[in-house]
Write a protein that holds these residues in place. Sequence first.
Motif, mmCIF file in Angstrom:
data_model
loop_
_atom_site.group_PDB
_atom_site.id
_atom_site.type_symbol
_atom_site.label_atom_id
_atom_site.label_comp_id
_atom_site.label_asym_id
_atom_site.label_seq_id
_atom_site.Cartn_x
_atom_site.Cartn_y
_atom_site.Cartn_z
ATOM 1 N N PHE A 1 14.066 9.807 4.054
ATOM 2 C CA PHE A 1 14.616 10.871 3.204
ATOM 3 C C PHE A 1 13.597 12.007 3.132
ATOM 4 O O PHE A 1 12.884 12.158 2.137
ATOM 5 N N PRO A 2 13.507 12.826 4.172
ATOM 6 C CA PRO A 2 12.432 13.823 4.275
ATOM 7 C C PRO A 2 12.439 14.907 3.214
ATOM 8 O O PRO A 2 11.404 15.504 2.940
ATOM 9 N N THR A 3 13.589 15.180 2.610
ATOM 10 C CA THR A 3 13.648 16.256 1.607
ATOM 11 C C THR A 3 13.646 15.742 0.169
ATOM 12 O O THR A 3 13.649 16.540 -0.771
ATOM 13 N N LEU A 4 13.625 14.438 -0.017
ATOM 14 C CA LEU A 4 13.664 13.863 -1.368
ATOM 15 C C LEU A 4 12.322 14.036 -2.064
ATOM 16 O O LEU A 4 11.293 13.600 -1.550
ATOM 17 N N PRO A 5 12.288 14.675 -3.243
ATOM 18 C CA PRO A 5 11.027 14.745 -3.998
ATOM 19 C C PRO A 5 10.611 13.338 -4.435
ATOM 20 O O PRO A 5 11.388 12.646 -5.092
ATOM 21 N N ILE A 6 9.418 12.934 -4.059
ATOM 22 C CA ILE A 6 8.911 11.599 -4.390
ATOM 23 C C ILE A 6 7.618 11.730 -5.172
ATOM 24 O O ILE A 6 6.683 12.400 -4.732
ATOM 25 N N VAL A 7 7.570 11.084 -6.335
ATOM 26 C CA VAL A 7 6.369 11.088 -7.165
ATOM 27 C C VAL A 7 5.853 9.658 -7.271
ATOM 28 O O VAL A 7 6.622 8.727 -7.524
ATOM 29 N N GLY B 1 0.846 -1.194 0.000
ATOM 30 C CA GLY B 1 0.000 0.000 0.000
ATOM 31 C C GLY B 1 0.873 1.232 0.000
ATOM 32 O O GLY B 1 1.727 1.394 -0.871
ATOM 33 N N LEU B 2 0.712 2.071 0.997
ATOM 34 C CA LEU B 2 1.514 3.289 1.090
ATOM 35 C C LEU B 2 2.597 3.189 2.162
ATOM 36 O O LEU B 2 3.269 4.184 2.450
ATOM 37 N N GLU B 3 2.793 1.995 2.719
ATOM 38 C CA GLU B 3 3.818 1.838 3.746
ATOM 39 C C GLU B 3 5.207 2.149 3.190
ATOM 40 O O GLU B 3 6.045 2.746 3.877
ATOM 41 N N GLY B 4 5.443 1.738 1.936
ATOM 42 C CA GLY B 4 6.737 2.014 1.331
ATOM 43 C C GLY B 4 6.997 3.503 1.198
ATOM 44 O O GLY B 4 8.086 3.998 1.504
ATOM 45 N N LEU B 5 5.984 4.227 0.735
ATOM 46 C CA LEU B 5 6.113 5.680 0.601
ATOM 47 C C LEU B 5 6.392 6.323 1.956
ATOM 48 O O LEU B 5 7.283 7.171 2.086
ATOM 49 N N LEU B 6 5.633 5.942 2.970
ATOM 50 C CA LEU B 6 5.818 6.512 4.303
ATOM 51 C C LEU B 6 7.217 6.221 4.834
ATOM 52 O O LEU B 6 7.855 7.087 5.455
ATOM 53 N N SER B 7 7.703 5.016 4.561
ATOM 54 C CA SER B 7 9.030 4.631 5.022
ATOM 55 C C SER B 7 10.123 5.459 4.345
ATOM 56 O O SER B 7 11.039 5.975 5.002
ATOM 57 N N LEU B 8 9.999 5.597 3.013
ATOM 58 C CA LEU B 8 11.007 6.355 2.281
ATOM 59 C C LEU B 8 10.950 7.836 2.647
ATOM 60 O O LEU B 8 11.989 8.498 2.778
ATOM 61 N N ARG B 9 9.750 8.361 2.824
ATOM 62 C CA ARG B 9 9.601 9.765 3.212
ATOM 63 C C ARG B 9 10.223 10.027 4.576
ATOM 64 O O ARG B 9 10.880 11.040 4.798
ATOM 65 N N SER B 10 10.039 9.073 5.493
ATOM 66 C CA SER B 10 10.608 9.220 6.833
ATOM 67 C C SER B 10 12.133 9.200 6.789
ATOM 68 O O SER B 10 12.800 9.970 7.484
ATOM 69 N N LEU C 1 -5.305 10.720 -3.343
ATOM 70 C CA LEU C 1 -5.440 11.518 -2.127
ATOM 71 C C LEU C 1 -4.571 10.957 -1.005
ATOM 72 O O LEU C 1 -3.834 11.701 -0.332
ATOM 73 N N GLN C 2 -4.615 9.654 -0.815
ATOM 74 C CA GLN C 2 -3.825 9.040 0.248
ATOM 75 C C GLN C 2 -2.333 9.177 -0.016
ATOM 76 O O GLN C 2 -1.541 9.370 0.924
ATOM 77 N N ALA C 3 -1.929 9.093 -1.289
ATOM 78 C CA ALA C 3 -0.513 9.252 -1.622
ATOM 79 C C ALA C 3 -0.026 10.663 -1.293
ATOM 80 O O ALA C 3 1.042 10.845 -0.691
ATOM 81 N N ILE C 4 -0.808 11.669 -1.678
ATOM 82 C CA ILE C 4 -0.431 13.056 -1.396
ATOM 83 C C ILE C 4 -0.387 13.296 0.113
ATOM 84 O O ILE C 4 0.540 13.918 0.639
ATOM 85 N N GLU C 5 -1.401 12.789 0.816
ATOM 86 C CA GLU C 5 -1.445 12.993 2.262
ATOM 87 C C GLU C 5 -0.353 12.214 2.989
ATOM 88 O O GLU C 5 0.005 12.559 4.122
ATOM 89 N N SER C 6 0.211 11.197 2.340
ATOM 90 C CA SER C 6 1.285 10.399 2.946
ATOM 91 C C SER C 6 2.671 10.943 2.609
ATOM 92 O O SER C 6 3.676 10.327 2.972
ATOM 93 N N GLY D 1 9.569 22.725 -6.675
ATOM 94 C CA GLY D 1 9.055 22.902 -5.322
ATOM 95 C C GLY D 1 7.544 22.833 -5.206
ATOM 96 O O GLY D 1 7.005 22.968 -4.102
ATOM 97 N N GLU D 2 6.849 22.612 -6.323
ATOM 98 C CA GLU D 2 5.383 22.522 -6.300
ATOM 99 C C GLU D 2 4.938 21.080 -6.090
ATOM 100 O O GLU D 2 5.704 20.140 -6.264
ATOM 101 N N LYS D 3 3.668 20.920 -5.726
ATOM 102 C CA LYS D 3 3.057 19.598 -5.691
ATOM 103 C C LYS D 3 2.151 19.461 -6.903
ATOM 104 O O LYS D 3 1.497 20.425 -7.306
ATOM 105 N N TYR D 4 2.114 18.246 -7.474
ATOM 106 C CA TYR D 4 1.216 18.011 -8.603
ATOM 107 C C TYR D 4 0.068 17.118 -8.144
ATOM 108 O O TYR D 4 0.272 15.986 -7.705
ATOM 109 N N ILE D 5 -1.141 17.660 -8.276
ATOM 110 C CA ILE D 5 -2.357 16.916 -7.948
ATOM 111 C C ILE D 5 -3.123 16.678 -9.240
ATOM 112 O O ILE D 5 -3.458 17.632 -9.946
#
Length: 222
Positions: free
Chosen positions: A73-79, A62-71, A91-96, A121-125
């Motif tokens: 590497f907090p400044t890494l742009p992730i798409v 699910g989104l556990e991988g995203l949450l783990s990588l974000r934690s 929605l869940q991906a953006i909020e995660s 530096g922008e977010k794409y929704i």
Amino acid sequence: MRILLADDHAMVRDGLVPFLERLEPGASVVEAGTFPDAQSAARTHGDFGLAILDLYMPGMNGLEGLLSLRSEFPTLPIVILSGSTKPEDALQAIESGANGFVPKTMRGETILGVLRLVLSGEKYIPPFLFDYREGGPAHSPAQPPATGSPLAHLTPRERDILEMIVDGAPNKVIARELNLQEVTVKAHLRNMFRKLTVANRTEAARVALLAGVSGRKSLQHV
């Protein structure tokens, strides 16, 4: 810049790599087929400027991988790149912590524009998420933009041209596709730039992407 591209489908990676290498001079792509491989590559190299992750590849959970990588590497742009067009997934991906959610149906040139937007530096929704959050149905492409949109004052023809700019089409291609003279395309561009208060095509494409424009065509594979 080093780019991490993680997707379990080799065909998708093969299609994307040539586009990603055009993001900036000297850009290189490190590929991974699973989330554990992607996480290992991120830890090994440590200098990625961008990470692109498939939402449903093995190991993502699910989104556990995203949450783990974000934690980690907090400044890494992730798409997040996904075949899903479910608003809940986006929605869940953006909020995660994702900086953007890109459907795989999007054209390669448009994906490039989205990634440049994220790197600035922008977010794409994705546009379908705006409709979901507002509780309404998806808008028809033929509908005019809302009154408050920066595109509200564009004519239908200017909108057509703007959508092709998002796809990276040069004036010659725009003229051929819309059955116009190049001089007419240039006149439309001048008017469009004035209405959007931008100076060039790149700035116009940025405004369009932020307003939810995703190009004239979509492809199943890039």
